[in-house]
Design a protein around this motif. Sequence first.
Motif, PDB file in Angstrom:
ATOM      1  N   ALA A  12       0.835  -1.205   0.000  1.00  0.00           N
ATOM      2  CA  ALA A  12       0.000   0.000   0.000  1.00  0.00           C
ATOM      3  C   ALA A  12       0.869   1.255   0.000  1.00  0.00           C
ATOM      4  O   ALA A  12       1.845   1.346   0.747  1.00  0.00           O
ATOM      5  CB  ALA A  12      -0.912  -0.013   1.212  1.00  0.00           C
ATOM      6  N   LYS A  15      -2.196   3.713   3.102  1.00  0.00           N
ATOM      7  CA  LYS A  15      -2.374   2.487   3.896  1.00  0.00           C
ATOM      8  C   LYS A  15      -3.781   2.272   4.429  1.00  0.00           C
ATOM      9  O   LYS A  15      -4.489   3.226   4.740  1.00  0.00           O
ATOM     10  CB  LYS A  15      -1.460   2.552   5.128  1.00  0.00           C
ATOM     11  CG  LYS A  15      -0.006   2.818   4.858  1.00  0.00           C
ATOM     12  CD  LYS A  15       0.652   1.636   4.213  1.00  0.00           C
ATOM     13  CE  LYS A  15       2.167   1.817   4.178  1.00  0.00           C
ATOM     14  NZ  LYS A  15       2.766   0.768   3.337  1.00  0.00           N
ATOM     15  N   TYR A  16      -4.062   1.000   4.608  1.00  0.00           N
ATOM     16  CA  TYR A  16      -5.246   0.565   5.352  1.00  0.00           C
ATOM     17  C   TYR A  16      -4.801   0.301   6.780  1.00  0.00           C
ATOM     18  O   TYR A  16      -3.931  -0.538   7.023  1.00  0.00           O
ATOM     19  CB  TYR A  16      -5.794  -0.688   4.674  1.00  0.00           C
ATOM     20  CG  TYR A  16      -6.524  -1.680   5.536  1.00  0.00           C
ATOM     21  CD1 TYR A  16      -7.506  -1.271   6.450  1.00  0.00           C
ATOM     22  CD2 TYR A  16      -6.252  -3.042   5.411  1.00  0.00           C
ATOM     23  CE1 TYR A  16      -8.175  -2.210   7.223  1.00  0.00           C
ATOM     24  CE2 TYR A  16      -6.919  -3.983   6.175  1.00  0.00           C
ATOM     25  CZ  TYR A  16      -7.879  -3.563   7.089  1.00  0.00           C
ATOM     26  OH  TYR A  16      -8.532  -4.494   7.840  1.00  0.00           O
ATOM     27  N   TRP A  17      -5.353   1.044   7.737  1.00  0.00           N
ATOM     28  CA  TRP A  17      -5.063   0.745   9.147  1.00  0.00           C
ATOM     29  C   TRP A  17      -6.297   1.087   9.957  1.00  0.00           C
ATOM     30  O   TRP A  17      -6.649   2.255  10.095  1.00  0.00           O
ATOM     31  CB  TRP A  17      -3.842   1.529   9.650  1.00  0.00           C
ATOM     32  CG  TRP A  17      -3.359   0.988  10.975  1.00  0.00           C
ATOM     33  CD1 TRP A  17      -3.501   1.563  12.206  1.00  0.00           C
ATOM     34  CD2 TRP A  17      -2.663  -0.247  11.192  1.00  0.00           C
ATOM     35  NE1 TRP A  17      -2.962   0.751  13.177  1.00  0.00           N
ATOM     36  CE2 TRP A  17      -2.431  -0.374  12.579  1.00  0.00           C
ATOM     37  CE3 TRP A  17      -2.231  -1.287  10.347  1.00  0.00           C
ATOM     38  CZ2 TRP A  17      -1.782  -1.480  13.128  1.00  0.00           C
ATOM     39  CZ3 TRP A  17      -1.585  -2.370  10.900  1.00  0.00           C
ATOM     40  CH2 TRP A  17      -1.362  -2.452  12.279  1.00  0.00           C
ATOM     41  N   SER A 100      -0.291 -12.266   3.725  1.00  0.00           N
ATOM     42  CA  SER A 100      -1.703 -12.651   3.838  1.00  0.00           C
ATOM     43  C   SER A 100      -2.468 -12.181   2.604  1.00  0.00           C
ATOM     44  O   SER A 100      -3.427 -12.819   2.181  1.00  0.00           O
ATOM     45  CB  SER A 100      -2.335 -12.114   5.123  1.00  0.00           C
ATOM     46  OG  SER A 100      -2.458 -10.721   5.078  1.00  0.00           O
ATOM     47  N   SER A 132      -8.957 -10.925   4.529  1.00  0.00           N
ATOM     48  CA  SER A 132      -7.816 -10.055   4.851  1.00  0.00           C
ATOM     49  C   SER A 132      -7.979  -8.805   3.996  1.00  0.00           C
ATOM     50  O   SER A 132      -8.047  -8.901   2.764  1.00  0.00           O
ATOM     51  CB  SER A 132      -6.514 -10.777   4.514  1.00  0.00           C
ATOM     52  OG  SER A 132      -5.457  -9.852   4.364  1.00  0.00           O
ATOM     53  N   GLY A 133      -8.088  -7.650   4.651  1.00  0.00           N
ATOM     54  CA  GLY A 133      -8.406  -6.406   3.943  1.00  0.00           C
ATOM     55  C   GLY A 133      -7.529  -6.182   2.720  1.00  0.00           C
ATOM     56  O   GLY A 133      -8.012  -5.891   1.622  1.00  0.00           O
ATOM     57  N   SER A 134      -6.218  -6.354   2.901  1.00  0.00           N
ATOM     58  CA  SER A 134      -5.297  -6.053   1.809  1.00  0.00           C
ATOM     59  C   SER A 134      -5.398  -7.087   0.674  1.00  0.00           C
ATOM     60  O   SER A 134      -4.973  -6.820  -0.447  1.00  0.00           O
ATOM     61  CB  SER A 134      -3.869  -5.978   2.333  1.00  0.00           C
ATOM     62  OG  SER A 134      -3.537  -7.174   3.002  1.00  0.00           O
ATOM     63  N   ARG A 137      -6.999  -6.183  -2.719  1.00  0.00           N
ATOM     64  CA  ARG A 137      -6.219  -5.421  -3.713  1.00  0.00           C
ATOM     65  C   ARG A 137      -5.393  -6.338  -4.604  1.00  0.00           C
ATOM     66  O   ARG A 137      -5.050  -5.967  -5.720  1.00  0.00           O
ATOM     67  CB  ARG A 137      -5.325  -4.400  -2.994  1.00  0.00           C
ATOM     68  CG  ARG A 137      -6.123  -3.396  -2.141  1.00  0.00           C
ATOM     69  CD  ARG A 137      -5.204  -2.337  -1.520  1.00  0.00           C
ATOM     70  NE  ARG A 137      -4.078  -2.919  -0.836  1.00  0.00           N
ATOM     71  CZ  ARG A 137      -3.721  -2.670   0.437  1.00  0.00           C
ATOM     72  NH1 ARG A 137      -4.424  -1.817   1.167  1.00  0.00           N
ATOM     73  NH2 ARG A 137      -2.659  -3.230   0.965  1.00  0.00           N
ATOM     74  N   SER A 182      -1.613  -7.874  12.271  1.00  0.00           N
ATOM     75  CA  SER A 182      -2.176  -6.568  11.926  1.00  0.00           C
ATOM     76  C   SER A 182      -3.636  -6.401  12.359  1.00  0.00           C
ATOM     77  O   SER A 182      -4.031  -5.316  12.790  1.00  0.00           O
ATOM     78  CB  SER A 182      -1.996  -6.261  10.446  1.00  0.00           C
ATOM     79  OG  SER A 182      -2.394  -7.348   9.667  1.00  0.00           O
ATOM     80  N   MET A 186      -4.599  -3.297  14.696  1.00  0.00           N
ATOM     81  CA  MET A 186      -5.508  -2.228  14.243  1.00  0.00           C
ATOM     82  C   MET A 186      -6.552  -1.920  15.309  1.00  0.00           C
ATOM     83  O   MET A 186      -6.923  -0.774  15.533  1.00  0.00           O
ATOM     84  CB  MET A 186      -6.255  -2.664  12.987  1.00  0.00           C
ATOM     85  CG  MET A 186      -5.420  -2.645  11.744  1.00  0.00           C
ATOM     86  SD  MET A 186      -6.432  -3.238  10.385  1.00  0.00           S
ATOM     87  CE  MET A 186      -5.133  -3.622   9.207  1.00  0.00           C
ATOM     88  N   MET A 233       0.649   6.524   9.638  1.00  0.00           N
ATOM     89  CA  MET A 233       0.148   5.240  10.150  1.00  0.00           C
ATOM     90  C   MET A 233       1.040   4.744  11.297  1.00  0.00           C
ATOM     91  O   MET A 233       0.545   4.278  12.321  1.00  0.00           O
ATOM     92  CB  MET A 233       0.112   4.190   9.037  1.00  0.00           C
ATOM     93  CG  MET A 233      -0.317   2.813   9.537  1.00  0.00           C
ATOM     94  SD  MET A 233      -0.251   1.520   8.276  1.00  0.00           S
ATOM     95  CE  MET A 233       1.514   1.191   8.196  1.00  0.00           C
ATOM     96  N   ASP A 273       5.328  -1.418   6.262  1.00  0.00           N
ATOM     97  CA  ASP A 273       4.051  -1.929   6.768  1.00  0.00           C
ATOM     98  C   ASP A 273       4.204  -2.431   8.205  1.00  0.00           C
ATOM     99  O   ASP A 273       5.070  -1.959   8.915  1.00  0.00           O
ATOM    100  CB  ASP A 273       3.501  -2.968   5.798  1.00  0.00           C
ATOM    101  CG  ASP A 273       3.117  -2.291   4.487  1.00  0.00           C
ATOM    102  OD1 ASP A 273       2.215  -1.451   4.525  1.00  0.00           O
ATOM    103  OD2 ASP A 273       3.752  -2.567   3.452  1.00  0.00           O
ATOM    104  N   ALA A 274       3.364  -3.372   8.611  1.00  0.00           N
ATOM    105  CA  ALA A 274       3.403  -3.846   9.992  1.00  0.00           C
ATOM    106  C   ALA A 274       4.541  -4.836  10.177  1.00  0.00           C
ATOM    107  O   ALA A 274       4.339  -6.018  10.480  1.00  0.00           O
ATOM    108  CB  ALA A 274       2.064  -4.464  10.364  1.00  0.00           C
TER     109      ALA A 274
HETATM  110  O1  PMV Z   1      -4.745  -6.982   5.287  1.00  0.00           O
HETATM  111  P1  PMV Z   1      -4.104  -6.995   6.612  1.00  0.00           P
HETATM  112  O2  PMV Z   1      -5.054  -7.311   7.697  1.00  0.00           O
HETATM  113  O3  PMV Z   1      -2.889  -7.859   6.654  1.00  0.00           O
HETATM  114  O4  PMV Z   1      -3.603  -5.488   6.947  1.00  0.00           O
HETATM  115  C1  PMV Z   1      -2.663  -4.773   6.167  1.00  0.00           C
HETATM  116  C2  PMV Z   1      -2.100  -3.622   6.911  1.00  0.00           C
HETATM  117  C3  PMV Z   1      -0.918  -2.898   6.277  1.00  0.00           C
HETATM  118  O5  PMV Z   1      -0.120  -3.792   5.542  1.00  0.00           O
HETATM  119  C4  PMV Z   1      -0.045  -2.327   7.394  1.00  0.00           C
HETATM  120  C5  PMV Z   1      -1.354  -1.737   5.401  1.00  0.00           C
HETATM  121  C6  PMV Z   1      -1.912  -2.077   4.041  1.00  0.00           C
HETATM  122  O6  PMV Z   1      -2.748  -1.310   3.564  1.00  0.00           O
HETATM  123  O7  PMV Z   1      -1.506  -3.075   3.439  1.00  0.00           O
END
Ligand code: PMV
Length: 316
Positions: A12, A15-17, A100, A132-134, A137, A182, A186, A233, A273-274
Motif C-alpha cells: 500500500a 495504507k489501510y489501518w 496474507s 484479509s483487507g489487503s 487489492r 495486523s 488495528m 500510520m 508496513d506492519a
Molecule cells: O490486510 P491486513 O489485515 O494484513 O492489513 C494490512 C495492513 C498494512 O499492511 C499495514 C497496510 C496495508 O494497507 O496493506
Amino acid sequence: MRVSARAHPNIALVKYWGKRDSELNLPAVGSISITLGDLWTDMHIDTDASADELTVNGEPADSMMPRMSAALDQLFGADRSPISVSSESNFPVAAGLASSASAFASLVVAATAASGRELSKDDLANFAGSLSGSAARSLYGGFAELENAGDRVAVRSLRDTESWPLSVVIAITASGPKSVGSGEAMEISRRTSPFYMRWVGEQEDDLASARNAIEEQDFSALADITEHNCLKMHSVMWSSRPPMVYWNAATLDCMHTVWRLRADGVDVFFTIDAGPQVKAVCTPEYVDRVRDALGEVDGVEHIMISGLGAGAHLIE
Ligand code: PMV
C-alpha cells in the motif's frame, strides 16, 4: 480434483489501518496499492482429501486454519468433504511483506474455481477482503484503489502495470514472524491511539493526492504522499497502548539512506508496513543504485527486487 492459483503481494502507498466493522472485516479507510510481479504465492486446492489440512511452504499452518475453513465453508457449504490446501511463496511469510494478501487472494481464486462457482472479479475482491483487507487489492495488477463503500469493499484499477513500470527494492531487516498481527494491532490502535480519528479523517485527502500523482505520473508527488501516509500510520501505531513499534535500527537507517539518495537526485521513496522491512519504490533506472545503497546498511539481511505485476489468476 486439484485447482491452483497464483497471486502476488501488494504494497500500500496509502495504507489501510483500522477497521470500521471487525465482524465483516470492513476497513475504516480506503487504500491505494501496487501489486508486485516478482513475488508470488501459489495456492493449491485438493478436493480428494481425507481431512482438512493447510500447509504453507511444506509446514502445517494451524493459525490460519480457522479463517481458511470458514472461507471453504462459504464456497462449498458447511457439510462439505475435507479439503487439503497447500501454498508456496517465494518470500518470507508473516514479516510485514503482505503475505496474507497473496495467500487469501490466491485462496479465493483457486477455491472458487474448485467449487465450480463463478464469481465476478468484484465478488472475488469482496470475498478476499472479508478474509484479509489487503487481499482484495491483490485481485488487481498494477495500481489499485480499494474503496470503502457501504457494506462491501470495492477495488478498481487506477493504472496498469506497463504504463508506469516502477520497481520495488525490499530490504529485509529481520525475517521472523511479527510480534502483533495486523488485525489485532488495528483494533488496539482504534481503541487507544489519540491520533486514530485524525488518521481516519485525513485519509480521503491522502487518497486524492495519491490518485492524482498516479494519474499524472508525478513521481515526486507520489513520493511525498506515500512517505507522509506511511509515517502517519506508524505514528498511530507508536501512540497506541501498548505501543506497537515494528521498526528496528536498520529500518530507520534504510529510511535515511532513501532520503540521502533522493537528495542526490535518485527517484526513490520508501514505505513500511506492519513489520521492519523497508520497501523502496524507484524508477527502473535506479534499481541497482538503490539495491547497493540499502544492501550496505548494517542489519539488512537480504534484498529482494520486484517489478509491478498482474492480479490473482488461475494457473495450470
Ligand atoms: O490486510 P491486513 O489485515 O494484513 O492489513 C494490512 C495492513 C498494512 O499492511 C499495514 C497496510 C496495508 O494497507 O496493506
